[in-house]
Each structure stands twice: as C-alpha cells, then as structure tokens.
Design an enzyme around this catalytic site. Sequence first.
Site, PDB file in Angstrom:
ATOM      1  CB  SER A  41      -8.537  13.182  18.840  1.00 18.40           C
ATOM      2  OG  SER A  41      -7.790  12.760  19.968  1.00 18.40           O
ATOM      3  CB  THR A  68      -8.148  -1.696 -28.200  1.00 15.47           C
ATOM      4  OG1 THR A  68      -8.499  -1.706 -29.587  1.00 15.47           O
ATOM      5  CG2 THR A  68      -7.437  -2.991 -27.848  1.00 15.47           C
ATOM      6  CE  LYS A 122     -32.660   4.101 -14.428  1.00 10.31           C
ATOM      7  NZ  LYS A 122     -31.559   4.430 -15.318  1.00 10.31           N
ATOM      8  CG  ASN A 125     -30.677   2.631 -11.355  1.00 15.40           C
ATOM      9  OD1 ASN A 125     -30.757   2.560 -12.585  1.00 15.40           O
ATOM     10  ND2 ASN A 125     -31.436   3.435 -10.633  1.00 15.40           N
ATOM     11  CD  GLU A 184     -24.625   3.735 -10.908  1.00 17.34           C
ATOM     12  OE1 GLU A 184     -24.826   4.693 -11.651  1.00 17.34           O
ATOM     13  OE2 GLU A 184     -25.553   3.174 -10.279  1.00 17.34           O
ATOM     14  CE1 TYR A 235       1.493  13.474  17.758  1.00 21.27           C
ATOM     15  CE2 TYR A 235       1.569  15.518  19.025  1.00 21.27           C
ATOM     16  CZ  TYR A 235       0.847  14.505  18.397  1.00 21.27           C
ATOM     17  OH  TYR A 235      -0.525  14.563  18.428  1.00 21.27           O
ATOM     18  CD  GLN A 263      -6.074  15.270  18.184  1.00 18.74           C
ATOM     19  OE1 GLN A 263      -5.445  15.060  19.209  1.00 18.74           O
ATOM     20  NE2 GLN A 263      -7.020  16.183  18.115  1.00 18.74           N
TER      21      GLN A 263
HETATM   22  N1  ARG Z   1      -4.560  12.725  20.456  1.00 20.97           N
HETATM   23  C1  ARG Z   1      -3.189  12.887  20.107  1.00 20.97           C
HETATM   24  C2  ARG Z   1      -2.954  12.430  18.671  1.00 20.97           C
HETATM   25  O1  ARG Z   1      -3.804  11.817  18.143  1.00 20.97           O
HETATM   26  C3  ARG Z   1      -2.326  12.086  21.025  1.00 20.97           C
HETATM   27  C4  ARG Z   1      -0.948  12.593  21.156  1.00 20.97           C
HETATM   28  C5  ARG Z   1      -0.950  13.896  21.856  1.00 20.97           C
HETATM   29  N2  ARG Z   1       0.347  14.339  22.165  1.00 20.97           N
HETATM   30  C6  ARG Z   1       0.588  15.602  22.533  1.00 20.97           C
HETATM   31  N3  ARG Z   1       1.794  15.921  22.785  1.00 20.97           N
HETATM   32  N4  ARG Z   1      -0.378  16.489  22.610  1.00 20.97           N
HETATM   33  O2  ARG Z   1      -1.935  12.672  18.067  1.00 20.97           O
END
Ligand code: ARG
Length: 460
Positions: free
Chosen positions: A27, A159, A287, A289, A294, A321, A326
Amino acid sequence: MTASDKKLSSARLTQPTNKFVEEFTASVTFDKRMYRQDIQGSIAHATMLCKVDVLTASERDQIINGLQQIENEIDNDQFEWSIAQEDVHMNIESRLIKLIGEVGKKLHTGRSRNDQVATDVRLYLRDMIVPIRSELQRLRSTLLDVAEREFATIMPGFTHLQTAQPVTFGHHMLAWFEMLSRDLERLDDCTKRVNSLPLGAAALAGTTFPIDREYTAELLGFERICRNSLDAVSDRDFAIEFNSFASLLMMHLSRFSEELIIWSSAQFDFVDLGDAFCTGSSIMPQKKNPDVPELVRGKTSRVYGNLFNLLTLMKNQPLAYNKDNQEDKEPLFDTIDTLLGSLRVYADMLSVITVKKDNMRLAALKGYATATDLADYLVRKGVAFRDAHEVVGLSVAFAIKQQKDLSALTLQELQQFSDQIGDDVFSVLTLEGSVAARNHLGGTAPEQVKKAIQIARSEL
Ligand code: ARG
C-alpha cells in the site's frame, strides 16, 4: 534475499513473497502520503514508552532523532520507498533501524500496525479537515459577499423550472449559504469522532506493557481515546461519516453547478462566470464552456462512489482488523482531494461572478410571476383565496391571449374578472412590489436579505 531487502515481519515464513503478491498487497504507493502522521504517532508512542519506563530517555531520544531525520529525508525527496517494505509504516521503521541500529527495533514495543494505521488515518483526516473547513468558510463568506452586492437584484424564482414568483438574487445566494452552513455543522460533528485515539489497542486485545494511553492522546491532541481495543482497530465509521458529509456537500455543489450552467447559457444569460473559469471549444470558435461547474457536478459521483465503496468495504468484516481495511485509504484520500479542490475552485469562481441584472429582470417580467400577488391582493379585499385563485387564472389566460403582461392590462380589462380590483392593484403587480411585500423572517424582501446577511456574518 539480501539482508537489506528482508522484511521486518517475515521470520515465520520460509519462502520469499511472490513478486506479484508483494506488489498486490503493498500500500506504500498510496499510504506514503501519511508519513508525517506516521512519524508524529511514533514520536508520541516512544515518548509514552519512556514515561512508563519501557524505554530509557536515551533510547527515546535516539528514536525521536532518527524519526525526525527520516521526516527530513522524505520532505526533501531523499527517501527511498520500497514496495518490499509494503507500507508507509514498515518503510519508516526499517529505515529507522538502518539509521540508528538496534534501538530502532524497540519502537514497535506495545504497538501493532493495526492500531498504528488506524491512528495515522485519523491524524491525516484531522489534518486535512483544517483546510477543508477553511475553504468551506471562504466559500460561505464569498456567498455572503455576492448576496450583499445583489440583495435587491430581481430574478425569476422557479418551481418545476417554470417561472413561479420573483425573488431577489441575494435571497437565492442565501439559500446556498444555508445548505453550506448545515454542511459545516456536519463536518464539525464528525470531527469529534475522528478525534479519538486508537493507539494502545495494539493488534486487537491491547498490550501487556503498562502503557498510558491518555498520555499518548494528550501528546497527539486527541480529545478522547477509543475505549475498546477491538473497536479501536476495526472502526472506520469516522471515515464513512466524513465521506457522507462530503457527499452531501458535493450534492449541494452539484445542484448549484446545475444552476450556474443553466444561468450561463445563451438562453438564460443571467450570469457570466469569468473567462478564467471557462474554456473554449476545439471546433466551435464561439464557445465559452462552464467547465468548472460541470466538473464539480461530475466529480460529485466519484465522492458518492467512495462513500459506497467504504460502506461496502465494512459491511461483512468480522472483528477485528482485516487486511480489507487497507482499501479504506484510496477512497478516503480521493474524497478529501476532490472535496478540497471543488471548494477551492468554487470560492474563487464565485468571487468573480458577474450578475446580469437586466437580463434577470426581463426574464422575471415574463411568465406572470406576480400572479400570486394579485390573488393575495384580492384576499385582502375580502375575496376567499380559492375564488381569488380562479379570478387570477382567468386574468392570466386573457393576458396570454392579448400577449401582454398582467401589469400591462387596463383596469377595465382586469375588472371583467372581479369588481374588487381597484386602481391600487398596479403597485402589487410590479416585481419590486412583489419582493418587497414578502417582508418576514425567511422571506425574499431586500430588507430581509440584508438582515439575514447581517446575522450570517456575525455567525461566520
Ligand atoms: N497497510 C496496512 C493497512 O493499511 C497496515 C496494517 C497492516 N496490518 C496487518 N496486520 N497486516 O491497513
């Protein structure tokens, strides 16, 4: 695998991660934008660990210095982000260990990435709410400026998009102001729930170390702590609430855009949006625009999409979790960026809008906008409203046949429909008379608009 590539969390695994899985699960490409908050959270965590004697003062200081150096490196684009280190948290931690050695390995004591990421997202959102709030305020204040300039400017009110009754342009701007005021209230309300500290929940069950979560909260400026560790790591309500605030605000801007687009067409020609906020056409030389409204209207759908994205992301996750979480970042970040950009461009655009008073007035004269005023006049003369409604309906039908406005009919012509009509009728048939007569709280009379602006300014 070289030692420097080695992941911080992979000792249990005997095989290196599949290359594509590494990319697929990483990520860092999008969560690195939270690096400041990640470092801020780590500094607070280390400070707290020292307070409760888990770290020595010297260890704490080495960690803090290292983290500050890393922040500097990232600020100056000298930091090497690595997909192999997965996310912003691991990238920074592994760099810390490289920088300060063994001591760096102590930072993660009593913490998990689960409470770390939940903290980072809240800190990031809280930071971004500051410019969002101030752009929203700037837009509200710009609306008041326009309303003040045009407090007595007459336009047709609609209206069903059919001419209904004359209103003042200032009053119309204040309608938008009211919507944005409710949006501001919603933002402030959701900020309360953003401002709560998850750190200390660790992976899900808390930690065996004698942590002081209230102290960490104080260091990070959180108003309160998340009270349940399972909830702390799995709650994303705050992000959904923010996104629903954003969706309502974008819905308002989108409706507003719709009006600006219609008003700037050649057929309406009520406003000029300013060349700096429009573009030309590559083929049609004439034109101009209205791209900005928009696009804001178009971008509203991505914010709605992000809301649905987040709601759907959460609906089937068991506690606590899950890696699914993520996926909360990209929609949230996209909403933040879209909202901030839309507010900014809107405030700029409205501050230079030109209102074409004469065209609005001419338009208000078409469509028998003062017909209700004639009915009200008859009621004041003792005619029941339903009967008055019929008299005026017949008068309008007659006027349409004559191709005249109501105010252009002669007294005799009007009197064929009711002998209660006298020569004092003509003042109620004017546009100015019509708006001035709606002189009560929330009405469109210029006097009321002035008062409403005063109150709004004192609240801003
Ligand atoms: N990159 C992960 C997220 O955004 C961080 C947490 C990861 N935790 C785990 N147990 N793999 O959620």
